[in-house]
Scaffold this motif. Structure first.
Motif, short mmCIF file in Angstrom:
data_model
loop_
_atom_site.label_atom_id
_atom_site.label_comp_id
_atom_site.label_asym_id
_atom_site.label_seq_id
_atom_site.Cartn_x
_atom_site.Cartn_y
_atom_site.Cartn_z
N LEU A 286 1.31 -0.94 -0.13
CA LEU A 286 0.03 -0.25 -0.03
C LEU A 286 0.79 1.38 0.03
N GLN A 287 0.81 2.38 -0.76
CA GLN A 287 1.53 3.43 -0.98
C GLN A 287 0.34 4.45 -1.49
N ASN A 288 1.14 5.64 -1.70
CA ASN A 288 1.07 6.99 -2.55
C ASN A 288 0.64 6.36 -4.00
N GLY A 289 0.34 7.52 -4.65
CA GLY A 289 0.42 7.10 -5.76
C GLY A 289 0.29 5.83 -6.50
N VAL A 290 -0.52 6.14 -7.78
CA VAL A 290 -0.99 4.99 -8.66
C VAL A 290 -0.04 3.39 -9.10
N THR A 291 0.08 2.34 -8.89
CA THR A 291 1.01 1.57 -8.87
C THR A 291 0.66 0.84 -10.68
N SER A 292 1.52 0.49 -10.98
CA SER A 292 1.04 -0.63 -12.61
C SER A 292 0.29 -1.69 -12.13
N GLY A 293 0.31 -2.17 -11.21
CA GLY A 293 -0.91 -3.15 -10.92
C GLY A 293 -1.78 -3.28 -10.70
N GLU A 294 -2.17 -1.52 -9.81
CA GLU A 294 -3.19 -1.03 -10.26
C GLU A 294 -4.59 -0.63 -11.98
N VAL A 295 -3.18 -0.41 -12.29
CA VAL A 295 -3.59 0.41 -13.03
C VAL A 295 -4.31 -0.53 -14.31
N HIS A 296 -3.44 -2.02 -14.20
CA HIS A 296 -3.81 -3.38 -15.28
C HIS A 296 -4.79 -4.08 -14.53
N THR A 297 -5.44 -3.45 -13.23
CA THR A 297 -6.35 -3.99 -12.59
C THR A 297 -7.89 -3.72 -13.87
N LEU A 298 -7.78 -2.43 -13.35
CA LEU A 298 -8.61 -1.59 -13.78
C LEU A 298 -8.42 -1.36 -15.43
N LEU A 299 -7.68 -1.52 -16.33
CA LEU A 299 -7.72 -1.40 -17.14
C LEU A 299 -8.91 -3.05 -18.70
N HIS A 300 -8.12 -3.95 -17.48
CA HIS A 300 -8.70 -5.51 -17.62
C HIS A 300 -9.84 -4.99 -17.15
N SER A 301 -10.67 -4.62 -16.55
CA SER A 301 -11.97 -5.17 -16.37
C SER A 301 -12.68 -4.01 -17.08
N ALA A 302 -12.07 -3.12 -17.29
CA ALA A 302 -12.98 -1.96 -17.64
C ALA A 302 -12.78 -3.03 -20.06
N ILE A 303 -11.88 -3.46 -20.01
CA ILE A 303 -11.32 -3.84 -22.01
C ILE A 303 -13.19 -4.85 -21.76
N HIS A 304 -12.24 -6.07 -20.67
CA HIS A 304 -13.18 -7.23 -20.99
C HIS A 304 -14.27 -7.08 -20.35
N GLU A 305 -15.15 -6.46 -19.42
CA GLU A 305 -15.92 -6.68 -19.29
C GLU A 305 -17.11 -5.71 -19.80
N ILE A 306 -16.84 -4.56 -19.95
CA ILE A 306 -17.56 -3.27 -19.97
C ILE A 306 -17.48 -2.89 -21.96
N HIS A 307 -16.29 -2.94 -22.17
CA HIS A 307 -15.95 -2.06 -23.62
C HIS A 307 -14.97 -2.67 -24.19
#
Length: 481
Positions: A286-307
């Motif tokens: 847990l840290q300030n800022g946005v990690t690459s793993g968090e971006v990966h999770t967000l984009l994977h969910s959005a791209i594959h599950e929504i559009h």
């Protein structure tokens, strides 16, 4: 009158107190203002009174919180109009939310059924929807939704619009602002007399603490009133992207694995907000800022599950914020046993939605006006209910382990990188504690585990045990235990 905190709850309370003829001189103290790291600016700002319902949340305070969100949702449109009128600034809002259930969420179907059950019980309009008919919904065929539910009265606001409009309304009302960090409260006898903001003493008859997780630090050197639970930061991450895909409505899944599910939220500047992550403090990494793993999770969910078209979207901004989470997972709102001291925090993922109702309750208390709304989260009532929350340890462990299974996986369902070793260490430690006779070795670990479950009885605590057990086994292997 001092309001400590410039997030949406603090600004909502400030706005409420500045309305009418109360002759209050109001000072709002907030050191960060618009800095990234603010939970309010990082929020997707979904108005999900019903969308946040989960099938396994059936305790008394769970029901109270659902009722509280619904009360807040009902007064939201009129509240936005008052802010617009005072600020002279428009606030983007869009009604209509589609919830989807697919194979990525093991509990999606049961959550949707519970949401529909509550909507029916409260005579609210909704409709079951063929996912193929949802506008701008084009998931990867491997993640096709098997069920959809449309709630016309739920939607979203643009968090930046709302925050800037509240700030402008406050300035027009003569509210003063100070960009310093409050270090401690000043209390004489059983009455608050002001605060210490860095090196400056500021006096007031009324102080409202609504600085999110920062309240814990303020109270470190002060008597903590009864009924105020321990606070932890719950990190949330979101992305703003520009895309050729137009999303006329919020599209989201139900809650999943300690988070509010995958969601797409339209915004006023034509960007689209993508959200889904959540991490409670003291989890590994847990840290300030946005990690690459968090971006990966967000984009994977959005791209594959929504559009799938979101794969070509441009990332315009990355957000992160620390949302206030109480030790039992419920808000604390209103006056305290210390005269003149008020608290409004612990809203977790629902600060944007709850803000107008919290402001009504706290404002009525301070101005001694009639209270129109029930408040199940007052410090006095929380003091009576707090001990009951820890009773259901079996349900806590069951729900926490179920969500842990979802938490430890990548969006693809596989174990990421070193997670298999972490899982091996976790299971090995658990098995050793049960099957070996060497109990003294694990005494300290067991005591820490019990302390966590008893002092912070929320499902999000279970991943902390996962990492503690992994670290114990890794330390044992390296000869450090």
């Amino acid at each position: 009158m001092i309001v400590v905190g410039g997030g949406v709850v603090g600004r909502a309370i400030t706005f409420k107190l500045s309305e009418g003829n109360h002759n209050l001189r109001i000072l709002c103290i907030d050191p960060r203002r618009k800095a990234n790291g603010s939970a309010s600016y990082a929020a997707g700002a979904m108005l999900g009174a019903y969308g946040e319902i989960s099938a396994h949340k059936t305790k008394e305070l769970d029901i109270n919180e659902t009722d509280f969100r619904i009360q807040a949702q009902k007064i939201y449109p009129e509240w936005l109009e008052r802010i617009k009128e005072r600020s002279g600034r428009d606030i983007y809002a869009k009604m209509g939310t589609f919830l989807i259930a697919n194979v990525a969420g093991a509990q999606d179907r049961s959550h949707l059924m519970k949401i529909a059950e509550e909507l029916t019980a409260r005579h609210e309009s909704f409709q079951w929807t063929d996912p193929a008919d949802i506008p701008s919904f084009r998931p990867n065929p491997d993640y096709l939704a098997y069920q959809g539910l449309y709630i016309p009265k739920e939607g979203c606001v643009d968090a930046s619009d709302l925050m800037e409009s509240l700030a402008k309304a406050a300035i027009k009302s003569g509210v003063e602002h100070l960009g310093k960090a409050v270090r401690k409260l000043m209390v004489e006898g059983n009455k608050v007399v002001g605060v210490v903001a860095e090196d400056e003493k500021l006096y007031a008859d009324h102080v409202v603490l609504c600085a999110g997780v920062g309240i814990g630090k303020i109270m470190d050197d002060t008597h903590i009133p009864a009924g105020i639970p321990y606070l932890m930061p719950g990190k949330g991450v979101g992305l703003a992207v520009s895309t050729g895909v137009s999303f006329p409505n919020v599209i989201r899944t139900p809650d999943r694995g300690f988070a509010c599910g995958a969601h797409i939220v339209p915004r006023s500047d034509s960007t689209v907000y993508i959200g889904t992550t959540n991490q409670v403090s003291s989890l590994s990494g847990l840290q300030n800022g946005v990690t690459s793993g968090e971006v990966h999770t967000l984009l994977h969910s959005a791209i594959h599950e929504i559009h799938t078209g979101l794969r070509t979207a441009t990332i315009e901004k990355m957000y992160f914020g620390s949302r206030p989470v109480t030790a039992d997972g419920y808000p604390v709102i209103g006056d305290t046993e210390v005269e003149g001291l008020y608290v409004a925090t612990g809203t977790y993922r629902n600060g944007i939605l709850m803000a107008p109702l919290i402001a009504e309750i706290v404002g009525a208390k301070i101005t001694e006006s009639p209270i129109k709304f029930d408040n199940p989260f007052s410090a006095e009532r929380r003091k009576m209910l707090l001990d009951r929350v820890a009773d259901g340890k079996e349900a806590l462990i069951e729900n926490g382990i179920r969500d842990l299974v979802s938490f430890i996986q990548e969006p693809t369902g596989s174990l990421p990188y070193h997670r298999s070793q972490e899982l091996t260490n976790f299971i090995t430690t658990l098995a050793s504690m049960v099957l070996t006779g060497d109990q003294p070795k694990y005494t300290q670990l067991l005591e820490k585990s019990k302390e966590l479950l008893e002092t912070c009885p929320i499902a999000e605590i279970v991943p902390q045990l996962f990492y503690k057990y992994h670290e114990f086994k890794a330390g044992e292997r390296d000869g450090q235990t």
